[in-house]
Each structure stands twice: as structure tokens, then as C-alpha cells.
Design a protein around this motif. Structure first.
Motif, short mmCIF file in Angstrom:
data_model
loop_
_atom_site.label_atom_id
_atom_site.label_comp_id
_atom_site.label_asym_id
_atom_site.label_seq_id
_atom_site.Cartn_x
_atom_site.Cartn_y
_atom_site.Cartn_z
N MET A 106 51.91 -5.90 39.75
CA MET A 106 51.26 -7.13 39.26
C MET A 106 50.45 -7.84 40.34
O MET A 106 49.50 -8.54 40.03
N PHE A 132 41.59 -12.68 27.80
CA PHE A 132 42.91 -12.04 27.69
C PHE A 132 42.76 -10.53 27.45
O PHE A 132 43.45 -9.72 28.06
N PHE A 311 41.69 -19.90 24.03
CA PHE A 311 42.31 -21.14 24.53
C PHE A 311 43.09 -21.80 23.41
O PHE A 311 44.19 -22.28 23.60
N LEU A 322 57.94 -23.09 23.41
CA LEU A 322 58.72 -23.64 24.53
C LEU A 322 59.38 -24.96 24.14
O LEU A 322 60.58 -25.14 24.33
N PRO A 379 58.21 -16.98 25.64
CA PRO A 379 57.38 -16.81 24.44
C PRO A 379 56.73 -15.43 24.37
O PRO A 379 56.56 -14.87 23.30
N VAL A 383 55.16 -8.03 29.28
CA VAL A 383 53.78 -8.15 29.75
C VAL A 383 53.28 -6.74 30.01
O VAL A 383 54.03 -5.90 30.51
N PRO A 446 57.77 -15.84 33.01
CA PRO A 446 57.31 -16.27 31.67
C PRO A 446 55.80 -16.37 31.55
O PRO A 446 55.26 -16.30 30.44
N PHE A 447 55.11 -16.55 32.68
CA PHE A 447 53.65 -16.65 32.63
C PHE A 447 52.99 -15.40 33.21
O PHE A 447 51.81 -15.41 33.52
N GLY A 448 53.75 -14.32 33.37
CA GLY A 448 53.22 -13.15 34.05
C GLY A 448 53.09 -13.47 35.54
O GLY A 448 53.69 -14.44 36.04
N GLU A 449 52.33 -12.66 36.25
CA GLU A 449 52.15 -12.90 37.70
C GLU A 449 50.87 -12.23 38.19
O GLU A 449 50.26 -11.46 37.46
N CYS A 454 48.95 -16.28 33.63
CA CYS A 454 48.44 -17.15 32.56
C CYS A 454 47.44 -18.18 33.10
O CYS A 454 47.76 -18.91 34.04
N LEU A 455 46.29 -18.25 32.48
CA LEU A 455 45.25 -19.18 32.91
C LEU A 455 45.61 -20.62 32.55
O LEU A 455 45.20 -21.56 33.23
N GLY A 456 46.38 -20.78 31.48
CA GLY A 456 46.69 -22.14 31.00
C GLY A 456 48.08 -22.61 31.38
O GLY A 456 48.61 -23.54 30.77
N PHE A 459 48.42 -26.34 31.96
CA PHE A 459 48.19 -27.05 30.70
C PHE A 459 49.41 -26.91 29.78
O PHE A 459 49.90 -27.88 29.20
N GLY A 460 49.90 -25.67 29.66
CA GLY A 460 51.03 -25.40 28.77
C GLY A 460 52.26 -26.18 29.19
O GLY A 460 52.94 -26.80 28.36
C1 HEM Z 1 54.34 -22.21 27.72
C2 HEM Z 1 53.10 -21.87 27.58
C3 HEM Z 1 52.51 -20.52 27.90
C4 HEM Z 1 53.13 -19.33 28.19
C5 HEM Z 1 54.63 -19.04 28.28
C6 HEM Z 1 52.08 -18.36 28.43
C7 HEM Z 1 52.30 -17.03 28.77
C8 HEM Z 1 51.30 -16.14 29.13
C9 HEM Z 1 51.52 -14.80 29.58
C10 HEM Z 1 52.88 -14.13 29.74
C11 HEM Z 1 50.32 -14.25 29.84
C12 HEM Z 1 50.07 -12.83 30.38
C13 HEM Z 1 50.10 -12.90 31.91
C14 HEM Z 1 50.10 -11.57 32.60
O1 HEM Z 1 49.71 -10.57 32.00
O2 HEM Z 1 50.50 -11.51 33.78
C15 HEM Z 1 49.31 -15.24 29.56
C16 HEM Z 1 47.94 -15.04 29.72
C17 HEM Z 1 47.00 -15.97 29.36
N1 HEM Z 1 47.24 -17.25 28.88
FE1 HEM Z 1 49.03 -18.15 28.65
N2 HEM Z 1 50.87 -18.97 28.25
C18 HEM Z 1 51.09 -20.29 27.94
C19 HEM Z 1 50.12 -21.26 27.70
C20 HEM Z 1 48.77 -21.05 27.74
C21 HEM Z 1 47.77 -22.05 27.46
C22 HEM Z 1 48.08 -23.51 27.14
C23 HEM Z 1 46.55 -21.44 27.57
C24 HEM Z 1 45.16 -22.01 27.41
C25 HEM Z 1 44.88 -23.19 27.02
C26 HEM Z 1 46.79 -20.06 27.93
C27 HEM Z 1 45.81 -19.12 28.13
C28 HEM Z 1 46.03 -17.85 28.62
C29 HEM Z 1 44.95 -16.91 28.93
C30 HEM Z 1 43.46 -17.17 28.78
C31 HEM Z 1 45.57 -15.75 29.42
C32 HEM Z 1 44.86 -14.47 29.89
C33 HEM Z 1 44.65 -14.54 31.40
C34 HEM Z 1 43.93 -13.33 31.98
O3 HEM Z 1 44.10 -12.23 31.48
O4 HEM Z 1 43.20 -13.50 32.96
N3 HEM Z 1 48.15 -19.86 28.01
N4 HEM Z 1 49.94 -16.39 29.11
#
Ligand code: HEM
Length: 510
Positions: A106, A132, A311, A322, A379, A383, A446-449, A454-456, A459-460
């Protein structure tokens, strides 16, 4: 004559039958050859089933992807396997068990795994070309441009909108809890829909006031897949080229048409009025109109709409998942609920009753509750990565070839008793600074690494904390008999989701 015809028909049928049997045998033997892949290179693997590979129970909806993640991880851990492989239909997928290898894939050796392998079909469905789903240089360019959207400076600007909507959330809940039980997943999703709509696009989605507003209906539609839609999504992941060739759409058409139309209308409204807002949509419009750095390539309208769409979709579903699972655990653990309420009241009193960005970051126990919820109910339970450049796993002879997939079993790791003793127990103290420092950093994902994290994320977390602070301050939550605990998860949802909703009893605090 009749006898002749019967004989003829009989022989044609026999021929067709023989050909079909021959084709079937060829397919079975191709699968068998494919299914010996991991064994041949000495990688631990569970017995696959033709044609599902190791995902039979997921396909026939006996297991959710989260449950699969735990079951698979525990079985492999019991075998003390460091490297494991599984088959997603016919495709071999590497599954690392060792957190140092997870970190390499990662983060450290990310250049070999830059893509996620999402389905992009711009011709038939431009909304799939999101940051994404995209890979390679297009992903890199977009990621760099979109990263400033959610900096802490931007979060501070958006914060008052979140607080304002959290007051609306309180009012709505106060009204609704008088007459009915509350599905906290639904009300949280209405809150996060309004927050992301407002903060990112300057739109009043109005779903708190009207649960059946089109934004909410279409947002729900994206995640409430029918069985056919779920199978189609899996197939687009495994056979993207064939699915593109047959013009297969991965999103429900009514929902994607709705989001396309809203994006067009919003862009047109801003163009006509000439107003500029400090939000994600403005950033995208500037990228389309080439207002930015010299030499930047402009976004097409389709690319703009796809980013706005991701988004929106990523913004409301994950954060409301969450919030609602945090409320579930707090209703089961009333002492923790009280502890959190005390902390919120103390911090707010110090800040003259005002919830500010800084005040929120003072809430240490809130942060621990949020992290523990994300551990127990990530959530996104797994990944994925796609190998984009051949890679030899360090200290082994295992080569991951270009085009092969990798799954990081996030939920499996989160339930490993080596990192989290008694993993079923909800215990926020696992996330004190001291306890965190004792664990491998990659034991919490939870947000990957890495560069594709995760870009957000910011915000989340912020919107979930703002919503939770206002709910816990103003209401007491108790488990309603309609909700089973431990929760039964919905196998039709690729994300973590409780079957039938999360119903709680809610009482206003005077
Ligand atoms: C609790 C809230 C959230 C969780 C748990 C979450 C989780 C994740 C995870 C697991 C990934 C994949 C990461 C990876 O592959 O390493 C991801 C990617 C992403 N998330 Fe979130 N997310 C959350 C909120 C948000 C919010 C609020 C937004 C935008 C407003 C967002 C936008 C994105 C985008 C655009 C990607 C793709 C990033 C890329 O590939 O460069 N996420 N998220």
C-alpha cells in the motif's frame, strides 16, 4: 415420415448435447488448471469452487464481504500463513497476512500497485470515470488536483454549515422520535446527504426535512442493489473489457441520470449567476475552465460530473454508516454513552456552548469511540489493489504479475485478537495514544493507506463527529427490540450495512 423426423431431431439433439458437454469439459479443465495456480507456486490457498473460486458464499449471499474477510483471515491465520492466495471467480488474487507486506503493497512499493481496478466505461457511463476507479496517470493527475478540496483550512470553512445542519438534525429527530422508533442509519444518511450536498455543491438537498426527496431516494438506490445488480458489479470487476464491449452499465440508470442532470443544472446556475463559492464543485468547475496552474489539462464535463458524483456517493454513505454503528454501540454500552455526553458537555461549556472545529478536536473520547466503531464496523471491509508492474514479495520467491489483483482483508485484520484482544468487544480504550503506539500502524485501515488513502478522510470524520456530538448531547439512545445485537449484516450490500436498518429508542434530554 414422423419416425424419420424424430430420428433426425434425436440425432441433432444428441450432437448439440455432445458439443455442449465437450465445451463444459474444456471450461472445467481450464478452471482446474487456473485453480492450481497458487498451489504450484507454494502459496497457501483454500479449496475453490467452480466457477465462484473462494467467493461462493458471497455470491449466493450466505456471507457478506465483511464476514468473508474475517472467516478467510482467521482460517489462514490458524494455518500460520504469511502469503495466501484466493480466486475471485477465475482470477487469482494475492491476500497478504503480514502487516509489513501490507505496508509494502500500500505504501513503500506503491509504484507496483497504483491502481484499484475499478470499472471505467466512459462511453456508456461517464460517471464511472471517478478518481476512485481510474488508474495510472489519469488517476495521479486528478488526485493531485483534488487533494486541496479537503484540507483542514477548507474543513474550517465548511464547519459552520455542518453545525447548522446538525441543529436541523436535532430538530428533525426531536419531531420524529415522538411518534415512531428511529432507524438511525436512515436519519444519519439524511444528515450526511445534506452536509455533502451543501458543503461540496452548495445545494440544499433537503433530505432531513423530506425523507423522500429525490437526492435521498437516488442516493439510497445506488447502494440498495438487486441481486442481478450485485452480480453485474462483480462481473464488471472481473471482466471489465468484456463488460465494456457489451456496453454494460455498473450504476442504476435512473440514479446516474439524476446525478448527471443535477450536475448540469448546478454548473449552468453558477455560470449564469457568475457566483463563486469556496467548495469542491467550484474547484471542479475551475479545472474544467482551465483556471489554475499553467499547463494544466482541462477536465471535460463528463470528468467533472464523475468526480462530483463520487464525492457525493462516498461522502454520505460511509460517514452515515460510521455514525449509526457508533450510536448502536453507545446504546448497548450506556456507560460509554454517558462518558461521551459528559465530555461533549464539558468541552462545549468551555467554549460558551459553541461547537467549533477546535472544540471538536478537544474531544478525545469522541475520537476513541469513532476509531473503535471504524475498527469493529469498517464501512469498506476489504481494500483492493491491482498489480501494475511485476513485483517480487520481499524475502520470498512469490512474484505478483502485472494484472493480478490484491485484496487487503481490512475487517479480518481488525478482528485479529493478536492486535485487538476480544475483538467482538466494543472498547474505545484500544485507541488511547499509548495503546495505539503499541500496535502496528497498518493494523487499522478503515480509510485504506498510502497514496490512495481515502481522499475525504477528514471530511468524513468531521461530519460524523459533528452529527454525533449534537445527537449525544441532546438525546438518550437505547436498543430497540427490532434491532438484533450482534447485528446481522446485509449480504446484498458490498459495504457494511445492517440488515433491515438500525432501530433505536430515542429520548430527548431536557
Ligand atoms: C467514514 C467515512 C469514510 C470511510 C470509512 C472511507 C473509506 C474509504 C476507503 C477504505 C477508501 C479506499 C482507500 C484505499 O484503497 O486505500 C476510500 C477511498 C476514497 N474515498 Fe473515502 N471514506 C469515507 C469518507 C469519504 C468522503 C466523505 C469522501 C468525499 C467527500 C470520500 C472520498 C473518497 C475518494 C474520492 C476515494 C478514492 C481515493 C483514490 O483512489 O485516490 N470518502 N474511502
Amino acid at each position: 415420415m414422423l419416425i424419420d423426423r424424430m430420428a433426425l431431431t434425436g440425432s441433432i439433439l444428441l450432437d448439440i448435447f455432445s458439443v455442449l458437454i465437450a465445451i463444459l469439459l474444456v471450461i472445467i479443465s481450464a478452471f482446474k488448471r487456473r485453480y492450481s495456480y497458487w498451489k504450484n507456486i507454494g502459496v497457501e490457498c483454500l479449496e475453490p469452487t467452480i466457477p465462484f473460486g473462494n467467493f461462493k458464499e458471497v455470491f449466493n449471499q450466505k456471507l457478506t464481504l465483511g464476514e468473508f474477510s474475517i472467516q478467510y483471515y482467521n482460517t489462514m491465520k490458524a494455518r500460520k500463513a504469511k502469503h495466501t492466495g484466493c480466486y475471485f471467480l477465475h482470477r487469482p488474487v494475492y491476500v497478504p497476512m503480514d502487516l509489513d507486506i501490507v505496508k509494502r503493497i500500500m505504501q513503500i512499493d506503491f509504484n507496483h500497485f497504483t491502481d484499484r481496478g475499478g470499472y471505467v466505461n466512459e462511453k456508456d457511463e461517464p460517471l464511472t470515470a471517478t478518481v476512485f476507479n481510474l488508474g495510472g496517470q489519469r488517476w495521479r493527475d486528478l488526485r493531485v488536483k483534488l487533494t486541496p478540496t479537503f484540507t483542514s483550512g477548507k474543513m474550517k470553512l465548511m464547519f459552520p454549515i455542518m453545525v447548522q445542519l446538525s441543529k436541523e438534525l436535532t430538530q428533525t429527530l426531536q419531531e420524529e422520535c415522538k411518534s415512531s422508533d428511529i432507524d438511525v442509519k436512515d436519519i444519519s444518511a439524511r444528515f450526511t446527504t445534506d452536509v455533502i450536498g451543501n458543503c461540496a455543491f452548495g445545494l440544499d438537498c433537503n433530505s432531513l426535512k423530506d425523507p423522500n426527496t429525490e437526492f435521498r431516494v437516488q442516493g439510497r438506490r445506488i447502494f440498495d442493489s438487486t441481486t442481478i445488480e450485485m452480480i453485474t458489479k462483480f462481473l464488471t470487476f472481473v471482466f471489465p473489457n468484456a463488460m465494456r464491449f457489451f456496453h454494460v452499465r455498473a450504476l442504476p440508470k435512473d440514479a446516474s441520470d439524476f446525478f448527471w442532470k443535477v450536475t448540469e443544472e448546478t454548473a449552468e446556475r453558477r455560470r449564469r449567476s457568475g457566483t463563486r463559492r469556496n467548495d469542491a464543485f467550484q474547484l471542479l468547475l475551475d479545472m474544467m475552465n482551465k483556471i489554475g496552474k499553467e499547463g494544466d489539462t482541462a477536465l471535460t464535463f463528463g470528468e467533472l460530473a464523475a468526480q462530483a458524483f463520487v464525492f457525493f456517493v462516498a461522502g454520505f454513505e460511509t460517514s452515515s454508516t460510521l455514525m449509526s454503528f457508533a450510536l448502536l454501540e453507545l446504546s448497548v454500552n450506556e456507560d460509554l454513552q454517558k462518558h461521551l455526553r459528559d465530555e461533549i458537555n464539558i468541552v462545549l461549556r468551555k467554549n460558551n456552548g459553541e461547537l467549533t472545529y477546535e472544540a471538536l478536536s478537544e474531544m478525545r473520547f469522541m475520537d476513541m469511540v469513532i476509531c473503535e466503531t471504524l475498527r469493529k464496523y469498517p464501512p469498506v471491509p476489504n481494500v483492493s489493489r491491482l498489480c501494475t508492474k511485476e513485483y517480487r514479495i520481499p524475502d520470498s520467491n512469490i512474484i505478483i504479475r502485472k494484472g493480478e489483483g490484491v485484496i487487503i482483508p481490512v475487517k479480518g485484520i481488525h478482528y485479529d485478537p493478536e492486535y485487538y484482544p476480544q475483538p467482538e468487544k466494543f472498547d474505545p480504550t484500544r485507541f488511547t495514544e499509548e495503546n495505539k503506539s503499541k500496535r502496528h500502524h497498518f493494523a487499522f485501515l478503515p480509510f485504506g493507506e498510502g497514496p490512495r488513502i481515502c481522499l475525504g478522510l477528514r471530511f468524513g470524520l468531521t461530519q460524523a463527529k459533528v452529527g454525533l456530538a449534537s445527537l449525544i448531547k441532546n438525546f438518550k439512545f437505547k436498543l430497540n427490540p427490532r434491532t438484533k445485537y450482534p447485528v446481522k449484516f446485509d449480504p446484498k450490500n458490498i459495504f457494511t450495512s445492517a440488515l433491515g436498518g438500525l432501530w433505536l429508542n430515542v429520548e430527548k434530554i431536557d
